[in-house]
Scaffold this motif. Sequence first.
Motif, PDB file in Angstrom:
ATOM      1  N   GLY A 303       0.525  -1.068   0.145  1.00 16.22           N
ATOM      2  CA  GLY A 303      -0.292   0.191   0.603  1.00 16.22           C
ATOM      3  C   GLY A 303       0.830   0.974  -0.324  1.00 16.22           C
ATOM      4  O   GLY A 303       0.603   1.616  -0.479  1.00 16.22           O
ATOM      5  N   LEU A 304       1.553   0.971   0.924  1.00 13.96           N
ATOM      6  CA  LEU A 304       2.713   2.415   1.023  1.00 13.96           C
ATOM      7  C   LEU A 304       3.473   2.702  -0.733  1.00 13.96           C
ATOM      8  O   LEU A 304       3.964   3.663  -0.957  1.00 13.96           O
ATOM      9  N   ARG A 305       3.902   1.795  -0.806  1.00 12.08           N
ATOM     10  CA  ARG A 305       4.453   1.670  -2.229  1.00 12.08           C
ATOM     11  C   ARG A 305       3.660   1.957  -3.408  1.00 12.08           C
ATOM     12  O   ARG A 305       3.874   2.767  -4.137  1.00 12.08           O
ATOM     13  N   ARG A 306       2.216   1.977  -3.342  1.00 10.34           N
ATOM     14  CA  ARG A 306       1.182   2.431  -4.337  1.00 10.34           C
ATOM     15  C   ARG A 306       0.836   4.133  -3.957  1.00 10.34           C
ATOM     16  O   ARG A 306       1.315   4.735  -5.472  1.00 10.34           O
ATOM     17  N   ARG A 307       0.803   3.963  -2.881  1.00 11.92           N
ATOM     18  CA  ARG A 307       0.932   5.830  -2.253  1.00 11.92           C
ATOM     19  C   ARG A 307       1.919   6.448  -3.129  1.00 11.92           C
ATOM     20  O   ARG A 307       1.865   7.694  -2.862  1.00 11.92           O
ATOM     21  N   GLY A 308       3.625   5.765  -2.850  1.00 11.45           N
ATOM     22  CA  GLY A 308       4.768   6.674  -3.419  1.00 11.45           C
ATOM     23  C   GLY A 308       5.554   6.695  -2.504  1.00 11.45           C
ATOM     24  O   GLY A 308       6.994   7.638  -2.804  1.00 11.45           O
ATOM     25  N   TYR A 309       5.672   5.795  -1.355  1.00 11.23           N
ATOM     26  CA  TYR A 309       6.995   5.693  -0.570  1.00 11.23           C
ATOM     27  C   TYR A 309       7.829   4.759  -1.140  1.00 11.23           C
ATOM     28  O   TYR A 309       7.793   3.971  -1.836  1.00 11.23           O
ATOM     29  N   THR A 310       9.446   5.670  -0.993  1.00 13.27           N
ATOM     30  CA  THR A 310       9.787   5.214  -1.212  1.00 13.27           C
ATOM     31  C   THR A 310      11.117   4.042  -0.301  1.00 13.27           C
ATOM     32  O   THR A 310      10.924   4.418   0.844  1.00 13.27           O
ATOM     33  N   PRO A 311      11.607   3.303  -0.945  1.00 13.11           N
ATOM     34  CA  PRO A 311      12.488   2.179  -0.202  1.00 13.11           C
ATOM     35  C   PRO A 311      13.651   2.610   1.067  1.00 13.11           C
ATOM     36  O   PRO A 311      13.600   2.536   1.842  1.00 13.11           O
ATOM     37  N   ALA A 312      13.986   3.738   0.221  1.00 12.29           N
ATOM     38  CA  ALA A 312      14.720   4.679   0.524  1.00 12.29           C
ATOM     39  C   ALA A 312      14.006   5.319   2.201  1.00 12.29           C
ATOM     40  O   ALA A 312      14.682   5.952   3.754  1.00 12.29           O
ATOM     41  N   SER A 313      12.848   6.404   1.592  1.00 12.67           N
ATOM     42  CA  SER A 313      11.972   6.512   3.270  1.00 12.67           C
ATOM     43  C   SER A 313      11.707   6.169   3.874  1.00 12.67           C
ATOM     44  O   SER A 313      11.563   6.016   5.063  1.00 12.67           O
ATOM     45  N   ILE A 314      11.769   4.170   3.549  1.00 12.44           N
ATOM     46  CA  ILE A 314      10.470   3.467   4.655  1.00 12.44           C
ATOM     47  C   ILE A 314      12.039   3.591   5.376  1.00 12.44           C
ATOM     48  O   ILE A 314      12.065   2.437   7.025  1.00 12.44           O
ATOM     49  N   ARG A 315      13.423   2.794   4.564  1.00 13.00           N
ATOM     50  CA  ARG A 315      14.620   2.250   5.875  1.00 13.00           C
ATOM     51  C   ARG A 315      15.038   3.561   6.850  1.00 13.00           C
ATOM     52  O   ARG A 315      15.341   3.491   7.512  1.00 13.00           O
ATOM     53  N   ASN A 316      14.671   4.442   5.765  1.00 16.90           N
ATOM     54  CA  ASN A 316      15.413   6.095   6.867  1.00 16.90           C
ATOM     55  C   ASN A 316      14.469   5.713   8.022  1.00 16.90           C
ATOM     56  O   ASN A 316      15.069   6.431   9.484  1.00 16.90           O
ATOM     57  N   PHE A 317      13.166   5.195   8.028  1.00 16.00           N
ATOM     58  CA  PHE A 317      12.250   5.826   8.760  1.00 16.00           C
ATOM     59  C   PHE A 317      12.453   4.641  10.154  1.00 16.00           C
ATOM     60  O   PHE A 317      13.113   5.373  11.315  1.00 16.00           O
ATOM     61  N   CYS A 318      12.685   3.595   9.738  1.00 16.46           N
ATOM     62  CA  CYS A 318      12.823   2.882  10.252  1.00 16.46           C
ATOM     63  C   CYS A 318      14.320   2.982  11.393  1.00 16.46           C
ATOM     64  O   CYS A 318      14.324   2.276  11.821  1.00 16.46           O
ATOM     65  N   GLU A 319      15.039   3.240  10.843  1.00 19.45           N
ATOM     66  CA  GLU A 319      16.600   3.759  11.432  1.00 19.45           C
ATOM     67  C   GLU A 319      16.356   4.678  12.653  1.00 19.45           C
ATOM     68  O   GLU A 319      17.014   4.712  13.684  1.00 19.45           O
ATOM     69  N   ARG A 320      15.288   5.544  12.180  1.00 21.89           N
ATOM     70  CA  ARG A 320      15.771   6.864  13.016  1.00 21.89           C
ATOM     71  C   ARG A 320      14.596   6.883  13.655  1.00 21.89           C
ATOM     72  O   ARG A 320      15.219   7.537  14.961  1.00 21.89           O
ATOM     73  N   ILE A 321      13.357   5.990  13.874  1.00 19.52           N
ATOM     74  CA  ILE A 321      12.627   5.474  15.094  1.00 19.52           C
ATOM     75  C   ILE A 321      13.395   4.955  15.803  1.00 19.52           C
ATOM     76  O   ILE A 321      13.321   4.926  17.311  1.00 19.52           O
ATOM     77  N   GLY A 322      14.304   3.712  15.565  1.00 21.52           N
ATOM     78  CA  GLY A 322      15.508   3.172  16.663  1.00 21.52           C
ATOM     79  C   GLY A 322      14.775   1.883  17.007  1.00 21.52           C
ATOM     80  O   GLY A 322      13.836   2.106  16.837  1.00 21.52           O
ATOM     81  N   VAL A 323      15.974   1.180  17.573  1.00 19.06           N
ATOM     82  CA  VAL A 323      15.260   0.408  18.339  1.00 19.06           C
ATOM     83  C   VAL A 323      15.007   0.558  20.067  1.00 19.06           C
ATOM     84  O   VAL A 323      16.185   0.869  20.328  1.00 19.06           O
ATOM     85  N   ALA A 324      14.124  -0.259  20.387  1.00 16.14           N
ATOM     86  CA  ALA A 324      13.870   0.233  22.787  1.00 16.14           C
ATOM     87  C   ALA A 324      13.199  -1.130  22.518  1.00 16.14           C
ATOM     88  O   ALA A 324      12.963  -1.554  21.948  1.00 16.14           O
ATOM     89  N   LYS A 325      13.754  -0.911  24.087  1.00 18.17           N
ATOM     90  CA  LYS A 325      12.779  -1.662  25.272  1.00 18.17           C
ATOM     91  C   LYS A 325      11.357  -1.552  25.957  1.00 18.17           C
ATOM     92  O   LYS A 325      10.532  -1.916  26.015  1.00 18.17           O
ATOM     93  N   THR A 326      10.653  -0.112  25.008  1.00 17.30           N
ATOM     94  CA  THR A 326       9.388   0.174  25.196  1.00 17.30           C
ATOM     95  C   THR A 326       8.616  -0.214  24.378  1.00 17.30           C
ATOM     96  O   THR A 326       9.160   0.572  23.277  1.00 17.30           O
ATOM     97  N   ASN A 327       7.462  -0.499  23.970  1.00 11.15           N
ATOM     98  CA  ASN A 327       6.366   0.023  22.788  1.00 11.15           C
ATOM     99  C   ASN A 327       5.910   1.252  23.040  1.00 11.15           C
ATOM    100  O   ASN A 327       5.642   2.028  23.897  1.00 11.15           O
ATOM    101  N   SER A 328       6.290   2.410  21.695  1.00 11.08           N
ATOM    102  CA  SER A 328       5.643   3.496  21.289  1.00 11.08           C
ATOM    103  C   SER A 328       4.580   3.739  20.184  1.00 11.08           C
ATOM    104  O   SER A 328       5.125   2.300  19.512  1.00 11.08           O
ATOM    105  N   VAL A 329       3.620   4.423  20.598  1.00 12.64           N
ATOM    106  CA  VAL A 329       3.347   4.661  18.900  1.00 12.64           C
ATOM    107  C   VAL A 329       3.427   5.937  18.581  1.00 12.64           C
ATOM    108  O   VAL A 329       4.542   6.868  18.719  1.00 12.64           O
ATOM    109  N   VAL A 330       4.382   6.001  17.224  1.00  9.20           N
ATOM    110  CA  VAL A 330       5.240   6.973  16.520  1.00  9.20           C
ATOM    111  C   VAL A 330       3.919   8.379  15.606  1.00  9.20           C
ATOM    112  O   VAL A 330       3.047   7.080  14.801  1.00  9.20           O
ATOM    113  N   ASP A 331       4.029   8.761  15.797  1.00  7.76           N
ATOM    114  CA  ASP A 331       3.777   9.822  14.959  1.00  7.76           C
ATOM    115  C   ASP A 331       3.125  10.075  13.484  1.00  7.76           C
ATOM    116  O   ASP A 331       4.937   9.478  12.785  1.00  7.76           O
TER     117      ASP A 331
END
Length: 561
Positions: A303-331
């Motif tokens: 769905g995101l791909r069809r919407r126009g999201y690029t692989p780079a934007s998604i990988r960058n997003f995943c990198e920047r939200i980071g990994v943590a030990k507490t669940n959180s909701v990202v805006d």
Amino acid sequence: MAEETKSPAELSAGNFITEFIKEDTAEGGRYEGKTVHTRFPPEPNGYLHIGHAKAVCVDFGIAEKFGGMCNLRMDDTNPTKEDVEYVDAIKEDIKWLGFTWDDRFYFASEYFDKMYGYAVELIKKGLAYVCELTPEQMKANRGDLSKPAVSPYRDRPVEESLDLFERMKNGEFEDGKMTLRARIDLASGNFNMRDPVIYRINRIHHHRTGDKWCIYPMYDFAHPIEDALEGITHSLCTLEFEDHRPLYDWVINNTSVPCVPRQIEFARLGITNTVMSKRKLRLLVEDGHVNGWDDPRMPTLCGLRRRGYTPASIRNFCERIGVAKTNSVVDYAFLEHCLREDLNLNAQRVMVVLDPVKLVITNYPEGQTESFEIENNPNKPEDGKRTISFSRECFIERSDFIEEKIKGYNRLYPGNEVRLKSAYIVKCTGCKKDDDGNIIEVYAEYDPLTRGGDTPDGRKVRGTIHWVDAESYVDAEVRLYDNLFTDPEPDVGDKNFLDFINPSSLVTLTGCKAEPSLAAANEASRYQFMRLGYFCADKDSTPEHLIFNRSVSLKDSFNKK
Ligand code: ATP
Ligand code: MG
């Protein structure tokens, strides 16, 4: 959490998982000198979503970082609702993100024989037994924190369990009649350790093993064995498995599996204004709230791909939200922010009018056409220039004209000058209406000395509007998207997410006017429609019927926060 984005230095500094792995692979560590080996184990019962993308980036990304390997494994031990369609889609999505598993693609069901063998091994060691409690009885006998569980079959002789387990496998008993349970600790404070079920009878056709098996291993027993058989060093999973880790380790330590993987848990990703469980996403598809798994409003990768999201934007997003030990909701705005950053650098700038009205330049010679060279992307001069044409009539947005001046409005109204982007300064002289009072044409006069949009005398022209030549244009359909849910957290607590579906999450505009270069749009094209947002061609777009999806608007609500 999304509020603070990380600097590149912080990123390369790693996280608690990479710290663990460094310790493990260092001198004296438990995997000293071993290659880091991870796996991504999706259950093929739906399409991958952005939450899975986080896990993919963690699993494949960390292996990459340590020069290791990551396996792709379909976790198909639970034979319900598995489908080849999903397997293919999962592979496609991971490839699209830019990760590779080389030839290490597996199905957990390939290990059913071995799992059966390890179960027999446990029985022989007195560490598993066949139990005849019904699910209801088992529940009633679970005990509580102050009371141990009760398990009447736990001391059944090894020979008897071996015989019954074999007969379970041979199909001698009905579904649910018997289970195989690990013999661990009925009084454990961790209920997962109170003699958990590790095999159950379930006559369901399996999409790979057919009807060979009528007993299937439970996840907590199967997963550590799958990991060990593949030589996984680090089994990275989400936080809900933390309480299952003692059982994971117990299975590894009590069977003769060939290696000792380490399970490490990290937080699940949640995003505002959407839902992330496959079950809920499937419901949206099956009940027709969206047009398929790849509907551009879905948080699925397709769905995101069809919407126009690029692989780079998604990988960058995943990198920047980071990994943590507490669940959180990202805006959600942060995901959009990451896309906007990518497209701002890379998208071609073009002009498209969504809600067109004709502008007639009355002092421009009839039949004359001239052309302007404009840069495809001011942020990337190497993308070159293209030519756009200009003549006596063009289309402008209806909202770029008003009949009477209002304070702060700098676009067209009688007597006011605006710049037609990259072309000329024009001065509005009035409009024509139909019998119902609708404006059907706007009139203006151009200043021939302002070619390119500059004023030689330095006079100030505040408004700049986009336009499309009425002598040469293509029609287009444009789809504008908004959040699928009106509530930021539509599925927390006892909320029913279906109550919060946004009725205007899709607005379809037809008869939009685009500059002719857009006729060549393909799936890889990314555009900034000037003043309107970033767009891509929909997968159903054809040169005869162009369709564009708005990927994200220009306005960044994330930066404002
Ligand atoms: P869902 O609840 O959406 O159905 P799942 O956990 O059942 O997800 P799986 O196919 O089992 O889906 O997931 C494969 C991997 O992706 C697992 O390791 C799981 O922990 C991880 N994963 C799933 N959802 C998320 C999420 N929201 N954030 C991070 N990782 C996730
Ligand atoms: Mg699952």
